[in-house]
Each structure stands twice: as C-alpha cells, then as structure tokens.
Design a protein around this motif. Structure first.
Motif, PDB file in Angstrom:
ATOM      1  N   GLN A  59       0.831  -1.202   0.000  1.00 21.83           N
ATOM      2  CA  GLN A  59       0.000   0.000   0.000  1.00 21.83           C
ATOM      3  C   GLN A  59       0.866   1.253   0.000  1.00 21.83           C
ATOM      4  O   GLN A  59       0.546   2.246  -0.667  1.00 21.83           O
ATOM      5  CB  GLN A  59      -0.929   0.008   1.212  1.00 21.83           C
ATOM      6  CG  GLN A  59      -2.052  -0.993   1.132  1.00 21.83           C
ATOM      7  CD  GLN A  59      -2.872  -0.990   2.412  1.00 21.83           C
ATOM      8  OE1 GLN A  59      -2.436  -1.515   3.440  1.00 21.83           O
ATOM      9  NE2 GLN A  59      -4.045  -0.382   2.364  1.00 21.83           N
ATOM     10  N   ALA A  60       1.960   1.224   0.735  1.00 21.75           N
ATOM     11  CA  ALA A  60       2.881   2.367   0.759  1.00 21.75           C
ATOM     12  C   ALA A  60       3.535   2.547  -0.596  1.00 21.75           C
ATOM     13  O   ALA A  60       3.687   3.679  -1.075  1.00 21.75           O
ATOM     14  CB  ALA A  60       3.931   2.171   1.845  1.00 21.75           C
ATOM     15  N   GLU A  61       3.919   1.453  -1.232  1.00 23.14           N
ATOM     16  CA  GLU A  61       4.495   1.547  -2.577  1.00 23.14           C
ATOM     17  C   GLU A  61       3.486   2.161  -3.541  1.00 23.14           C
ATOM     18  O   GLU A  61       3.830   3.000  -4.385  1.00 23.14           O
ATOM     19  CB  GLU A  61       4.934   0.165  -3.051  1.00 23.14           C
ATOM     20  CG  GLU A  61       6.118  -0.393  -2.267  1.00 23.14           C
ATOM     21  CD  GLU A  61       6.354  -1.882  -2.536  1.00 23.14           C
ATOM     22  OE1 GLU A  61       5.574  -2.512  -3.298  1.00 23.14           O
ATOM     23  OE2 GLU A  61       7.333  -2.413  -1.964  1.00 23.14           O
ATOM     24  N   GLY A  62       2.217   1.738  -3.419  1.00 22.79           N
ATOM     25  CA  GLY A  62       1.167   2.303  -4.266  1.00 22.79           C
ATOM     26  C   GLY A  62       0.959   3.784  -4.004  1.00 22.79           C
ATOM     27  O   GLY A  62       0.762   4.566  -4.937  1.00 22.79           O
ATOM     28  N   LYS A  63       1.012   4.168  -2.726  1.00 20.16           N
ATOM     29  CA  LYS A  63       0.846   5.588  -2.389  1.00 20.16           C
ATOM     30  C   LYS A  63       1.974   6.424  -2.978  1.00 20.16           C
ATOM     31  O   LYS A  63       1.737   7.499  -3.522  1.00 20.16           O
ATOM     32  CB  LYS A  63       0.779   5.787  -0.876  1.00 20.16           C
ATOM     33  CG  LYS A  63       0.606   7.255  -0.499  1.00 20.16           C
ATOM     34  CD  LYS A  63       0.086   7.429   0.889  1.00 20.16           C
ATOM     35  CE  LYS A  63      -0.161   8.879   1.234  1.00 20.16           C
ATOM     36  NZ  LYS A  63      -1.216   9.514   0.447  1.00 20.16           N
ATOM     37  N   LEU A  64       3.201   5.926  -2.908  1.00 15.04           N
ATOM     38  CA  LEU A  64       4.329   6.651  -3.490  1.00 15.04           C
ATOM     39  C   LEU A  64       4.147   6.815  -4.997  1.00 15.04           C
ATOM     40  O   LEU A  64       4.435   7.882  -5.554  1.00 15.04           O
ATOM     41  CB  LEU A  64       5.642   5.937  -3.174  1.00 15.04           C
ATOM     42  CG  LEU A  64       6.112   6.078  -1.728  1.00 15.04           C
ATOM     43  CD1 LEU A  64       7.196   5.051  -1.417  1.00 15.04           C
ATOM     44  CD2 LEU A  64       6.608   7.490  -1.454  1.00 15.04           C
ATOM     45  N   GLU A  65       3.665   5.781  -5.647  1.00 16.55           N
ATOM     46  CA  GLU A  65       3.413   5.866  -7.091  1.00 16.55           C
ATOM     47  C   GLU A  65       2.327   6.899  -7.376  1.00 16.55           C
ATOM     48  O   GLU A  65       2.445   7.701  -8.303  1.00 16.55           O
ATOM     49  CB  GLU A  65       3.018   4.493  -7.641  1.00 16.55           C
ATOM     50  CG  GLU A  65       2.865   4.463  -9.140  1.00 16.55           C
ATOM     51  CD  GLU A  65       4.119   4.875  -9.902  1.00 16.55           C
ATOM     52  OE1 GLU A  65       3.970   5.441 -11.013  1.00 16.55           O
ATOM     53  OE2 GLU A  65       5.249   4.646  -9.417  1.00 16.55           O
TER      54      GLU A  65
END
Length: 195
Positions: A59-65
């Motif tokens: 989810q954090a990776e998605g938020k960064l994207e």
C-alpha cells in the motif's frame, strides 16, 4: 497573469525541493516505502484520517506511485518531509485541490508520532505555504481537519490560519460520523505576519 496557477505548475522543471532549518521537503522516492508504511500504518497518526491505517508495505508503494503520478499531472505536490541532516523521511506535506480560477489550494500533512511536539510539522507546512504563495501566486490556502485533532488545530492557528466554520458529520472514520473544521489563510495575512 496572476491567476495562472496551472501554467506555473506546468512550468516547473522538476519537483520543487525546499529546505528549512531542520527539515527538507523533497520529492517522494521508492526507497521511502518503509517510512511511508510506518507513517500511515500507525493508528495514532491515522486517528483523524478518513481512511484506515495501511496494512501492507505494498500500500505504501502504491501511495508513493500515486504521489509521483499526481505531480506528473500537476494535480498535487506531495512532499516527503525529511530530516535535514540525516535525510530520513519523517512525514508528508501536500498541496492539492488547486483551483486556478479562484487561486486557492488545500494543504495536508502527517508526521511520524515519534517526532510530534518538536515543531517539525509547523516548519514543513510553513515552507510549503511560503513557496506556494510566492511561486504559484495562490491567494488562499485551506485546511480541513477533524476538530478533535488539537495538535493540528494549534499548528494551523500558529501559522496564521483562521477557523472559518464547522461542517457537521461530514466524514466517516470507520463507522463514526465526524465533524470537519475548515481553516483558511490569505496571502496578505501570510505576508503581513511577524517572522
């Protein structure tokens, strides 16, 4: 043209990096995923947010994207708030909902709970405000908070925002309907304050 905020955003050659006495605002990077996950997975940080704490690093990776894509479209500036000396990610500071016609935007922020009470969020938001009012030519910046969030309320008042009204049961946090308090800051108020 004073109100051409979208043109000013489009003309930015790169993500703006801002430096204060103790923090730096910089663009989000892939290696921020662990820090972003720690931030948004913390129930204390998410207590007054309209979404549940993160449950996975993905989810954090998605938020960064999403943060990078929002800048590419010039829809938002999602800064990572980093420690000026170590470079460690401490939180986020965001300008979003740009309204070119009315020369306004909203500001939001989150800081790791271990760094609360040190004035770091105030410094980060002040950097974003100063830059946006000068560079983008904003006339007004708004913030929308849960009125029970006393720390956020104090931060906004310290920076010169004024409380402009309460919207009753505007958001749900889990199954609880919560109020929303709207704050506003005008460019002339920012320029006229003692700093």
């Amino acid at each position: 043209m004073p109100g051409d905020i979208h043109a000013r955003l489009a003309a930015l050659p790169a993500f703006p990096a801002l430096t204060g006495a103790r923090v730096r605002l910089r663009e989000p990077r892939s290696d921020d995923a662990d820090a972003v996950f720690a931030l948004f997975a913390d129930p204390a940080v998410m207590r007054y947010w309209g979404s549940a704490p993160m449950r996975s690093r993905m989810q954090a990776e998605g938020k960064l994207e999403e943060m990078r894509e929002a800048f590419a479209r010039r829809e938002a500036l999602d800064w990572i708030v980093a420690d000026r000396r170590s470079g460690a990610a401490l939180g986020t500071c965001t300008l979003f909902r740009f309204d070119a016609r009315h020369r306004r935007a909203e500001v939001g922020y989150a800081l790791h709970a271990s760094r609360w009470g040190q004035g770091l969020a105030t410094e980060a938001v002040a950097l974003a405000l100063d830059w946006s009012l000068r560079t983008l030519g904003l006339h007004r910046v708004e913030a929308d908070i849960d009125p029970r969030n006393e720390a956020s309320r104090r931060l906004l008042l310290r920076l010169g925002f004024r409380s402009e009204g309460l919207l009753r049961q505007r958001f749900f946090i889990g199954e609880d309907a919560t109020d929303s308090e709207l704050f506003g800051l005008l460019a002339q108020e920012w320029r006229g304050r003692d700093r």
